[in-house]
Write a protein that holds these residues in place. Structure first.
Motif, PDB file in Angstrom:
ATOM      1  N   ARG A  17      -4.214   2.583  -1.385  1.00  0.00           N
ATOM      2  CA  ARG A  17      -4.102   2.007  -2.735  1.00  0.00           C
ATOM      3  C   ARG A  17      -2.799   1.234  -2.873  1.00  0.00           C
ATOM      4  O   ARG A  17      -1.811   1.509  -2.207  1.00  0.00           O
TER       5      ARG A  17
ATOM      6  N   LEU B   1      -0.879   2.561  -9.518  1.00  0.00           N
ATOM      7  CA  LEU B   1      -0.785   4.017  -9.608  1.00  0.00           C
ATOM      8  C   LEU B   1      -0.218   4.410 -10.958  1.00  0.00           C
ATOM      9  O   LEU B   1       0.457   3.618 -11.614  1.00  0.00           O
TER      10      LEU B   1
ATOM     11  N   ILE C  57      -0.728  12.818  -1.376  1.00  0.00           N
ATOM     12  CA  ILE C  57      -1.096  11.428  -1.676  1.00  0.00           C
ATOM     13  C   ILE C  57      -1.878  10.803  -0.520  1.00  0.00           C
ATOM     14  O   ILE C  57      -2.036   9.579  -0.454  1.00  0.00           O
TER      15      ILE C  57
ATOM     16  N   GLU D 156       1.965   9.506  -9.945  1.00  0.00           N
ATOM     17  CA  GLU D 156       1.547   9.218  -8.562  1.00  0.00           C
ATOM     18  C   GLU D 156       2.616   8.409  -7.835  1.00  0.00           C
ATOM     19  O   GLU D 156       2.944   8.663  -6.686  1.00  0.00           O
TER      20      GLU D 156
ATOM     21  N   SER E 167       0.850  -1.184   0.000  1.00  0.00           N
ATOM     22  CA  SER E 167       0.000   0.000   0.000  1.00  0.00           C
ATOM     23  C   SER E 167       0.888   1.237   0.000  1.00  0.00           C
ATOM     24  O   SER E 167       2.062   1.186   0.392  1.00  0.00           O
ATOM     25  N   VAL E 168       0.322   2.353  -0.446  1.00  0.00           N
ATOM     26  CA  VAL E 168       1.073   3.606  -0.501  1.00  0.00           C
ATOM     27  C   VAL E 168       1.641   3.944   0.882  1.00  0.00           C
ATOM     28  O   VAL E 168       2.799   4.317   1.036  1.00  0.00           O
TER      29      VAL E 168
ATOM     30  N   ASN F 286      -4.986  10.763  -0.057  1.00  0.00           N
ATOM     31  CA  ASN F 286      -6.175  10.057  -0.547  1.00  0.00           C
ATOM     32  C   ASN F 286      -5.823   8.719  -1.206  1.00  0.00           C
ATOM     33  O   ASN F 286      -6.704   7.924  -1.500  1.00  0.00           O
ATOM     34  N   LEU F 287      -4.510   8.470  -1.435  1.00  0.00           N
ATOM     35  CA  LEU F 287      -4.102   7.202  -2.053  1.00  0.00           C
ATOM     36  C   LEU F 287      -3.592   6.204  -1.017  1.00  0.00           C
ATOM     37  O   LEU F 287      -3.157   5.100  -1.377  1.00  0.00           O
TER      38      LEU F 287
END
Lengths: 235, 325
Positions: A120, A125, A114, A129, A86-87, A116-117
């Motif tokens: 993710r 991406l 980032i 990103e 994950s980010v 909001n990412l």
């Protein structure tokens, strides 16, 4: 913060001596293949070269690996990611040399826009990103020295300007920041410009003194002309 | 650590069930209560013989083989930054196979039951040293990978040559083919002692590497810039994965796809964090091999373990290749 004496690496770098001051923002420019990425890797201790390199007064060879991770943050151009971390997990890797504490992770994600990412997968991406994720990972180290290899490549205008503003902020906090880039107009806003040409330092110093039409013509083979242009800046 | 204990207990239950199945099922079918009473030191003579002399060593070897191969797979995938990498990649498995086939073809196995496993371990290390010599010290992952491809072809050819030499001696060539397909039949306590302690030790040694392997799997230079001694970590990974693959090949023959299928399924379930992935792959690999071994006991014609893992792993591998990343 970083001082080198006559770095040599085959034909890729020849007799490069430089000095990065505390609280300075330095741009490295040069044509493709001039040795910008190589120089950054050598300065970061990722590639071995002849000559002496010192970080904050200590010879690089005498600094342990974890201590290197605490002193210097490097962001390369390789954005390859095959494993679905994950980010947030990737940004948290910036704390590896600090025993994986949770400091600076959230602020780093906020600085690179980032948040909001966060959950993710990095494999899902876009290139831009992902670059911001790796920049945030470097920022999370809170290191006093930052070396970023073309950090604005494949970023949109807004995020590109954000990154340059972030570099300025780090400089104002007293860090040494070295950035390689292709945008000569952006380089004009830096404290210092290093011009690399086929492995050697063609010029170094204040951007207004260094980036003359003669030098640009000699190194890049283009005519430089001052004129009216569209100026993009953050609101 | 979040998301470790839940999946770990699930896999542990699966492993215990597979282990009970391995001890209870086969030509002589035992009730679970009979198996338990044997394990507690009681039970009939027949049950004691079946469980303690045949099925328990077979199951323990299966656990060692499965855990080794799955852990090896995780190590190589992180090393090559590629989820498709697997223990056979550096030529270690085929090196081990060549050693064992040489021992069989040249008749060394008549002297000692340890000749075959020892020859296999030597072959595996020969393969690793050959890869390292070919790829030199500062080699990139791509370079190592290509060296592995070349060695795999070379060892495969040498193995076929040895097989040709034994033409006509059906007992020997049959044994060789039997071994090349991998299996857990007729494993004894000497095989257990050969594989299990080394596997346990190797697995303990690699568990602490998970944290740094997370960084390595996203790039060597990035990992080093964040404070990982990448060169040392890579050597630790290469040596541990060779030893684990060698031990597994030595006692079980060539058993493919365990190191590919198990870590991949687990990654889909719990994510790529190696601090969880390594221990869970060991448990999952052990359970996978035991289940596949159970399947061999019930399919007609006594299908070999390596054939069953390949029948499951081959299509799975192709599915992975087709899947958009």
């Amino acid at each position: 913060m970083i001082r080198t004496e006559r770095i040599n690496l085959g034909t890729r770098l020849r007799d490069v001596s430089l000095h990065l001051l505390k609280g300075s923002l330095t741009a490295v420019v040069g044509p493709n293949g001039a040795g910008k990425s190589t120089l950054l890797q050598v300065l970061a201790g990722l590639l071995k070269a002849e000559g002496a390199i010192a970080w904050m007064g200590d010879d690089l060879n005498s600094i342990s690996f974890p201590e290197r991770g605490r002193r210097l943050a490097w962001v390369g151009q390789d954005l390859h990611a095959d494993f679905a971390f994950s980010v947030r997990d990737v940004v948290a890797q910036g704390r590896h040399a600090f025993g994986d504490d949770d400091e600076f992770i959230d602020s780093a994600m906020k600085a690179l826009d980032i948040e909001n990412l966060a959950d993710r997968s990095v494999t899902r991406l876009s290139g831009g990103e992902r670059r911001r994720v790796f920049l945030a990972r470097a920022l999370a180290t809170n290191a006093p020295i930052h070396l970023w290899d073309e950090p604005t490549a494949n970023l949109d205008v807004r995020h590109g300007l954000d990154v340059l503003q972030l570099a300025t902020k780090l400089r104002n906090e007293g860090r040494a920041v070295l950035i390689s880039l292709h945008d000569l107009r952006a380089a004009l806003c830096f404290d210092q410009v290093l011009v690399l040409d086929r492995g050697h330092l063609a010029a170094a110093g204040n951007p207004d003194d260094v980036l003359t039409p003669e030098l640009i013509h000699r190194v890049f083979g283009v005519k430089a002309r001052m004129g009216q242009e569209m100026i993009l800046e953050l609101p | 650590m979040k998301r470790l204990w839940g999946p770990a207990s699930l896999l542990a239950i699966l492993l215990v069930v597979a282990l009970m199945g391995s001890l209870a099922l086969g030509e002589v079918r035992l009730a679970p209560s009979e198996v338990l009473s044997v394990l507690m030191g009681r039970g009939s003579d027949l049950a004691r013989t079946v469980v303690l002399d045949f099925r328990l060593p077979r199951a323990l070897v299966g656990i060692a083989v499965g855990a080794s191969l799955a852990a090896s797979g995780v190590l190589m995938q992180s090393f090559f930054r590629n989820p498709l990498a697997s223990p056979g990649l550096l030529g270690v498995s085929t090196g081990g196979a060549l050693g064992a086939v040489a021992a069989l073809a040249l008749g060394w196995t008549a002297n000692s039951i340890f000749a075959l496993p020892l020859a296999s371990i030597s072959g595996a290390f020969l393969a690793t040293f050959a890869v390292m010599a070919l790829a030199k010290r500062e080699a990139s992952a791509e370079h190592l990978l290509l060296a592995g491809v070349a060695l795999n072809a070379l060892f495969g050819a040498a193995t076929s040559f040895l097989l040709n030499l034994t033409a006509g001696r059906f007992e020997v060539s049959g044994q060789i083919i039997f071994w090349m397909l991998g299996g857990l039949e007729n494993r004894t306590w000497s095989h257990v002692w050969m594989a299990l302690p080394g596997t346990v030790l190797g697995c303990m040694m690699l568990l602490p590497l998970g944290r740094s392997m997370n960084l390595l799997s996203l790039g060597e230079q990035g990992a080093q810039s964040l404070g990982v001694n990448v060169r040392r970590l890579q050597w630790e990974i290469i040596i541990l994965s060779t030893v684990l693959t060698a031990l597994a090949t030595a006692v079980g023959g060539v058993i493919g796809f365990v190191g590919l299928v198990v870590p991949h399924i687990l990654r889909l379930a719990i994510g790529p964090d190696h601090r969880r992935l390594l221990p869970l792959s060991m448990i999952g690999g052990a359970a996978f091999v035991l289940v596949c071994d159970l399947i061999t006991r019930f399919l007609p014609g006594e299908l070999r373990l390596g054939v069953v893992t390949a029948l499951i792993g081959g299509p799975f591998f192709l599915w992975m290749l087709r899947r958009p990343s």
